[in-house]
Design a protein around this motif. Structure first.
Motif, PDB file in Angstrom:
ATOM      1  N   PHE A 127       0.827  -1.203   0.000  1.00  0.00           N
ATOM      2  CA  PHE A 127       0.000   0.000   0.000  1.00  0.00           C
ATOM      3  C   PHE A 127       0.863   1.255   0.000  1.00  0.00           C
ATOM      4  CE2 PHE A 127      -2.121  -3.360   2.453  1.00  0.00           C
ATOM      5  CZ  PHE A 127      -3.244  -3.553   1.651  1.00  0.00           C
ATOM      6  N   VAL A 128       0.280   2.326  -0.542  1.00  0.00           N
ATOM      7  CA  VAL A 128       0.908   3.645  -0.511  1.00  0.00           C
ATOM      8  C   VAL A 128      -0.115   4.654  -0.023  1.00  0.00           C
ATOM      9  CG1 VAL A 128       2.585   3.151  -2.319  1.00  0.00           C
ATOM     10  CG2 VAL A 128       0.325   4.044  -2.939  1.00  0.00           C
ATOM     11  N   ASP A 129       0.364   5.824   0.403  1.00  0.00           N
ATOM     12  CA  ASP A 129      -0.548   6.846   0.903  1.00  0.00           C
ATOM     13  C   ASP A 129      -0.993   7.759  -0.239  1.00  0.00           C
ATOM     14  OD1 ASP A 129       1.549   8.550   0.378  1.00  0.00           O
ATOM     15  OD2 ASP A 129       2.030   8.960   2.469  1.00  0.00           O
ATOM     16  N   TYR A 130      -1.630   8.865   0.118  1.00  0.00           N
ATOM     17  CA  TYR A 130      -2.192   9.780  -0.891  1.00  0.00           C
ATOM     18  C   TYR A 130      -1.110  10.439  -1.743  1.00  0.00           C
ATOM     19  CZ  TYR A 130      -0.829  13.640   2.168  1.00  0.00           C
ATOM     20  OH  TYR A 130      -0.112  14.532   2.933  1.00  0.00           O
ATOM     21  N   ASN A 131       0.142  10.431  -1.283  1.00  0.00           N
ATOM     22  CA  ASN A 131       1.257  10.983  -2.052  1.00  0.00           C
ATOM     23  C   ASN A 131       2.093   9.907  -2.728  1.00  0.00           C
ATOM     24  OD1 ASN A 131       0.989  13.773  -1.825  1.00  0.00           O
ATOM     25  ND2 ASN A 131       1.913  13.806   0.216  1.00  0.00           N
ATOM     26  N   ASP A 132       1.548   8.690  -2.792  1.00  0.00           N
ATOM     27  CA  ASP A 132       2.258   7.543  -3.368  1.00  0.00           C
ATOM     28  C   ASP A 132       3.519   7.190  -2.595  1.00  0.00           C
ATOM     29  OD1 ASP A 132       0.419   7.074  -5.401  1.00  0.00           O
ATOM     30  OD2 ASP A 132       1.373   8.509  -6.742  1.00  0.00           O
ATOM     31  N   GLU A 133       3.559   7.561  -1.325  1.00  0.00           N
ATOM     32  CA  GLU A 133       4.650   7.171  -0.447  1.00  0.00           C
ATOM     33  C   GLU A 133       4.272   5.889   0.297  1.00  0.00           C
ATOM     34  OE1 GLU A 133       7.579   8.605  -0.216  1.00  0.00           O
ATOM     35  OE2 GLU A 133       7.085  10.227  -1.617  1.00  0.00           O
ATOM     36  N   PRO A 134       5.261   5.046   0.662  1.00  0.00           N
ATOM     37  CA  PRO A 134       4.943   3.792   1.379  1.00  0.00           C
ATOM     38  C   PRO A 134       4.205   4.075   2.692  1.00  0.00           C
ATOM     39  CG  PRO A 134       7.221   3.799   0.627  1.00  0.00           C
ATOM     40  CD  PRO A 134       6.703   5.188   0.393  1.00  0.00           C
ATOM     41  N   ILE A 135       3.324   3.154   3.056  1.00  0.00           N
ATOM     42  CA  ILE A 135       2.585   3.261   4.303  1.00  0.00           C
ATOM     43  C   ILE A 135       3.457   2.737   5.441  1.00  0.00           C
ATOM     44  CG2 ILE A 135       0.638   2.374   5.638  1.00  0.00           C
ATOM     45  CD1 ILE A 135      -0.340   4.351   3.702  1.00  0.00           C
ATOM     46  N   TYR A 136       3.853   3.619   6.323  1.00  0.00           N
ATOM     47  CA  TYR A 136       4.580   3.240   7.537  1.00  0.00           C
ATOM     48  C   TYR A 136       3.641   3.394   8.730  1.00  0.00           C
ATOM     49  CZ  TYR A 136       9.198   3.137   5.315  1.00  0.00           C
ATOM     50  OH  TYR A 136      10.276   2.825   4.526  1.00  0.00           O
ATOM     51  N   LEU A 137       3.476   2.333   9.508  1.00  0.00           N
ATOM     52  CA  LEU A 137       2.752   2.442  10.760  1.00  0.00           C
ATOM     53  C   LEU A 137       3.701   2.836  11.884  1.00  0.00           C
ATOM     54  CD1 LEU A 137       0.301  -0.607  10.558  1.00  0.00           C
ATOM     55  CD2 LEU A 137      -0.064   1.769   9.877  1.00  0.00           C
ATOM     56  N   ILE A 138       4.962   2.392  11.785  1.00  0.00           N
ATOM     57  CA  ILE A 138       5.989   2.768  12.761  1.00  0.00           C
ATOM     58  C   ILE A 138       7.227   3.232  12.006  1.00  0.00           C
ATOM     59  CG2 ILE A 138       7.448   1.988  14.657  1.00  0.00           C
ATOM     60  CD1 ILE A 138       5.408  -0.123  15.316  1.00  0.00           C
ATOM     61  N   LYS A 139       7.714   4.408  12.394  1.00  0.00           N
ATOM     62  CA  LYS A 139       8.927   4.940  11.770  1.00  0.00           C
ATOM     63  C   LYS A 139       9.354   6.193  12.525  1.00  0.00           C
ATOM     64  CE  LYS A 139      10.900   6.386   7.341  1.00  0.00           C
ATOM     65  NZ  LYS A 139      10.633   6.863   5.965  1.00  0.00           N
ATOM     66  N   ASP A 140      10.673   6.415  12.564  1.00  0.00           N
ATOM     67  CA  ASP A 140      11.233   7.649  13.124  1.00  0.00           C
ATOM     68  C   ASP A 140      10.727   7.937  14.535  1.00  0.00           C
ATOM     69  OD1 ASP A 140      12.601   7.997  10.754  1.00  0.00           O
ATOM     70  OD2 ASP A 140      11.066   9.295   9.885  1.00  0.00           O
ATOM     71  N   ASN A 141      10.754   6.892  15.366  1.00  0.00           N
ATOM     72  CA  ASN A 141      10.455   7.040  16.796  1.00  0.00           C
ATOM     73  C   ASN A 141       9.026   7.510  17.086  1.00  0.00           C
ATOM     74  OD1 ASN A 141      13.167   6.375  17.574  1.00  0.00           O
ATOM     75  ND2 ASN A 141      13.769   8.452  16.972  1.00  0.00           N
ATOM     76  N   ASN A 142       8.065   7.172  16.218  1.00  0.00           N
ATOM     77  CA  ASN A 142       6.681   7.521  16.525  1.00  0.00           C
ATOM     78  C   ASN A 142       6.023   6.498  17.453  1.00  0.00           C
ATOM     79  OD1 ASN A 142       6.432   5.418  14.507  1.00  0.00           O
ATOM     80  ND2 ASN A 142       4.293   6.048  14.270  1.00  0.00           N
ATOM     81  N   ALA A 143       6.745   5.391  17.769  1.00  0.00           N
ATOM     82  CA  ALA A 143       6.191   4.352  18.632  1.00  0.00           C
ATOM     83  C   ALA A 143       7.159   4.051  19.774  1.00  0.00           C
ATOM     84  CB  ALA A 143       5.906   3.075  17.836  1.00  0.00           C
ATOM     85  N   ASN A 144       6.584   3.573  20.863  1.00  0.00           N
ATOM     86  CA  ASN A 144       7.381   3.218  22.039  1.00  0.00           C
ATOM     87  C   ASN A 144       6.800   1.958  22.661  1.00  0.00           C
ATOM     88  OD1 ASN A 144       9.179   3.530  24.361  1.00  0.00           O
ATOM     89  ND2 ASN A 144       7.338   4.174  25.466  1.00  0.00           N
ATOM     90  N   PHE A 145       7.690   1.008  22.974  1.00  0.00           N
ATOM     91  CA  PHE A 145       7.270  -0.231  23.631  1.00  0.00           C
ATOM     92  C   PHE A 145       8.245  -0.465  24.785  1.00  0.00           C
ATOM     93  CE2 PHE A 145       6.683  -4.718  24.350  1.00  0.00           C
ATOM     94  CZ  PHE A 145       5.350  -4.945  24.039  1.00  0.00           C
ATOM     95  N   ASN A 146       7.730  -0.399  26.010  1.00  0.00           N
ATOM     96  CA  ASN A 146       8.627  -0.396  27.160  1.00  0.00           C
ATOM     97  C   ASN A 146       8.028  -1.178  28.320  1.00  0.00           C
ATOM     98  OD1 ASN A 146      10.860   0.676  28.901  1.00  0.00           O
ATOM     99  ND2 ASN A 146       9.146   1.685  29.934  1.00  0.00           N
ATOM    100  N   ILE A 147       8.902  -1.954  29.001  1.00  0.00           N
ATOM    101  CA  ILE A 147       8.528  -2.599  30.261  1.00  0.00           C
ATOM    102  C   ILE A 147       9.294  -1.919  31.376  1.00  0.00           C
ATOM    103  CG2 ILE A 147       8.523  -4.728  31.603  1.00  0.00           C
ATOM    104  CD1 ILE A 147       8.267  -6.296  29.055  1.00  0.00           C
ATOM    105  N   ASN A 148       8.573  -1.448  32.349  1.00  0.00           N
ATOM    106  CA  ASN A 148       9.152  -0.787  33.514  1.00  0.00           C
ATOM    107  C   ASN A 148       9.069  -1.734  34.704  1.00  0.00           C
ATOM    108  OD1 ASN A 148       8.404   0.840  36.156  1.00  0.00           O
ATOM    109  ND2 ASN A 148       9.693   2.191  34.923  1.00  0.00           N
ATOM    110  N   PHE A 149      10.221  -2.045  35.322  1.00  0.00           N
ATOM    111  CA  PHE A 149      10.209  -2.981  36.452  1.00  0.00           C
ATOM    112  C   PHE A 149      11.364  -2.665  37.403  1.00  0.00           C
ATOM    113  CE2 PHE A 149      12.816  -4.853  33.163  1.00  0.00           C
ATOM    114  CZ  PHE A 149      13.906  -5.380  33.843  1.00  0.00           C
TER     115      PHE A 149
END
Length: 631
Positions: A127-149
């Motif tokens: 898939f591509v977006d409205y500008n024909d760019e690839p669809i990224y769900l996660i990129k450039d630190n827009n997501a964080n997954f962390n366990i705090n213990f």
């Protein structure tokens, strides 16, 4: 320009700041015990470096793709930098690879970060977006997954700040990416990703080994999963309307936050989905989370400036240990909200698609979705919308016919109703009685015209929900519309009109014209069937205003809606106008209706129990009113 000078207040401020800094430096200086621990750790690091060099000299080069160990770094400076923060996990800093892990299957391009061990990049390859760019769900630190213990030596660790040791292996057709946060080779916390060749679903397990004496199980262990949704559609406001958090809880119940900001606690959660209109990131668990705190925040305050992200999502999930160890079996879904794809997993992920609640969702799932899927399999999607609209209007034509016949009957008896209204204009109760008696004798029901319209509402609302949710319409063109899931544009405006936008869409204009002529026909018929009485001129004015108000509202608000939806309303109203013209000119004969009503009047009319009860109540009320007048 005025010369800046130091006054007494500035001097006192600098002195206070300097004093605070000196106190902080003194307070945070290492204790003798910490200095001794650092010295001991340095000695262990030197020994570990020597052992690693011996193993590298003795071990043969492994070129088997079924068992690839990706790098071991032993930089002493890296170790010194992380040893205080890592404590027992300093071994991972020693053995961290310099490179992230990159892997692709047929549908996804993935990157696993050694820092934090989580997915730092997810691209949907088809898939591509409205500008024909690839669809990224996660990129450039827009997501964080962390366990705090917490640890047994009173440290608080966050996995997002720690370095994992990666390895990639094959298991049949699947690829296993293992990210380990190590205390030693036999003691570690592992993120295990099981990737299938042609699948959007990734098996995901959080497990540990040998950490039951290292992790402090008396403190809360919390998993934080955050994501900022990238914009993928031409209209960020329209996309944002369908961007929210969906979740399943307490068995098979489901709910969503909607377009609003949210901050709430939910219990017994089976999955959490960050939905971005046509794409979603979903965390599923085999054993429901006992409680989850979810947050959603709108990031679009100004559509001309805030054009990168739509919403910020966050989930905070307490995790439980089994025998002092992690053992959480989950799945990750990164993919399209395509009904065919999500239903194949049999995990109720079709709830990500906003078909509507109750009967509306039922109609969409079991009628419109299969019908549109069938038509779209051999017709262009614009033509499929037109054909489906024609079929819907044909099916609903008997309802339209009954509604029109009811209005024709009311038009025929209108002179008699007007006569009753004028005769009993000072006695509302008597006027009501006589009017009801006329309806009964003539076999006419004033509700007969309303009920058919109410019967059509579930269909209309279901279709209103269907078209914005139909993934198959995404980036499908028809006539001048480049994308039936977004607005069509025939002109760009050099300015933005509030509510309307900065462009002109043609399909909403056509739909507004169609609904204007439709309302002129139906409103004229309704006004012709209404009795002339006091107060009716005001009602007539209101109905005339509605003729212009409704099309104007559609023109404004649908300018940013999916062009497929506007196309449906345009065709639907055209067909309805055609059906009404056929009924009026070729099917309904008002003379025959009048003769039928006169014949009904002559027949003795049996009153049902409800009619008798209503008549008795009205007569009783009339008697009470007369007795009060005599007093």
């Amino acid at each position: 320009m005025e010369e800046r000078k130091l006054d007494i207040n500035s001097i006192i401020g600098f002195i206070l700041i300097f004093g605070i800094l000196m106190y902080m430096l003194w307070q945070n200086q290492p204790t003798p015990e910490e200095l001794e621990a650092q010295e001991k750790a340095k000695q262990e690091q030197v020994e570990a470096t020597d052992n690693n060099q011996e193993r590298q000299q003795q071990a043969p080069v492994n070129t088997n793709i079924d068992e690839v160990i990706i790098g071991e770094a032993t930089d002493s400076l890296q170790f010194v930098k992380f040893q205080n923060a890592l404590g027992a996990f300093a071994y991972s800093a020693l053995n961290a690879s310099d490179d992230d892990v990159v892997f692709e299957n047929d549908l996804l391009a993935l990157k696993f970060s050694i820092k934090g061990g989580y997915l730092s990049e997810v691209m949907l390859k088809e898939f591509v977006d409205y500008n024909d760019e690839p669809i990224y769900l996660i990129k450039d630190n827009n997501a964080n997954f962390n366990i705090n213990f917490g640890t047994s030596d009173s440290r608080i660790l966050n996995t997002k700040d720690l370095y994992f040791s990666p390895s990639v292996t094959k298991s049949g057709d699947n690829t296993i990416v293992s990210m380990k946060l190590k205390v030693s080779e036999r003691k570690f916390l592992e993120y295990r990703y099981d990737i299938k060749p042609n699948d959007y679903m990734i098996g995901f397990t959080i497990r540990s080994q040998g950490l039951n004496g290292i992790i402090n199980s008396s403190q809360e262990i919390k998993l934080d999963w955050d994501l900022k949704g990238y914009r993928h559609a031409k209209s960020i406001s329209y996309e944002n309307r369908y961007t929210d958090i969906h979740y399943q809880y307490e068995g098979d119940k489901d709910d969503y936050t909607g377009a609003r900001d949210a901050d709430e606690d939910i219990k017994e959660v089976s999955w959490i989905g960050y939905k971005q209109h046509f794409f979603s990131s979903v965390l599923l668990t085999n054993m429901p989370f006992k409680t989850v705190r979810i947050k959603a925040e709108n990031l679009v305050q100004d559509e001309d400036v805030d054009t990168l992200y739509t919403k910020n999502f966050a989930s905070s999930i307490p995790l439980e240990l089994e025998g002092g160890e992690f053992n959480n079996v989950m799945d990750l879904y990164y993919g399209p909200n395509d009904y065919k794809i999500v239903t194949a997993y049999d995990r109720n992920l079709d709830e990500l698609i906003p078909f509507g609640w109750g009967i509306f969702g039922w109609i969409n799932r079991y009628v419109f979705m299969p019908l549109f899927g069938f038509l779209g399999s051999f017709l262009p999607y614009g033509i499929a919308i037109i054909v489906m609209t024609i079929l819907v209007r044909i099916v609903m034509s008997p309802v339209t016919y009954k509604s029109y016949v009811s209005q024709a009957k009311m038009k025929v008896i209108k002179p008699e109703i007007t006569e009753i209204s004028n005769k009993y204009k000072d006695n509302a109760m008597k006027k009501q009685q006589e009017t009801m008696a006329l309806y009964s004798k003539a076999g006419v029901s004033p509700m007969a015209g309303c009920l058919p319209a109410l019967m059509q509402l579930p269909v209309f609302y279901a279709l209103f929900q269907f078209f914005p949710s139909a993934f198959d319409l995404r980036q499908k063109s028809f006539l001048w519309a480049e994308d039936l899931s977004s607005y069509d544009t025939i002109a760009e405006l050099p300015f933005r009109i509030p509510l309307y936008g900065d462009h002109v869409s043609l399909f909403p204009i056509l739909a507004s014209l169609a609904i204007f002529f439709y309302m002129r026909m139906t409103t004229g018929q309704q006004m012709a069937s209404q009795p002339t009485q006091e107060g009716m001129p005001d009602m007539g004015k209101m109905m005339k205003y509605m003729i212009y108000f409704s099309p104007l509202m559609m023109l404004v608000f649908f300018n940013n809606y999916a062009s497929g939806l506007s196309l449906y309303y345009f065709i639907s109203n055209l067909i309805t106008i055609g059906i009404m013209l056929v009924i009026k000119n070729y099917i309904i004969d008002e003379d025959k209706i009048h003769a039928k009503i006169q014949e009904n009047k002559k027949k003795p009319k049996k009153e049902n129990r409800f009619q008798r009860k209503m008549k008795e109540m009205m007569e009783q009320a009339e008697k009470q009113k007369q007795s009060q007048k005599r007093r």
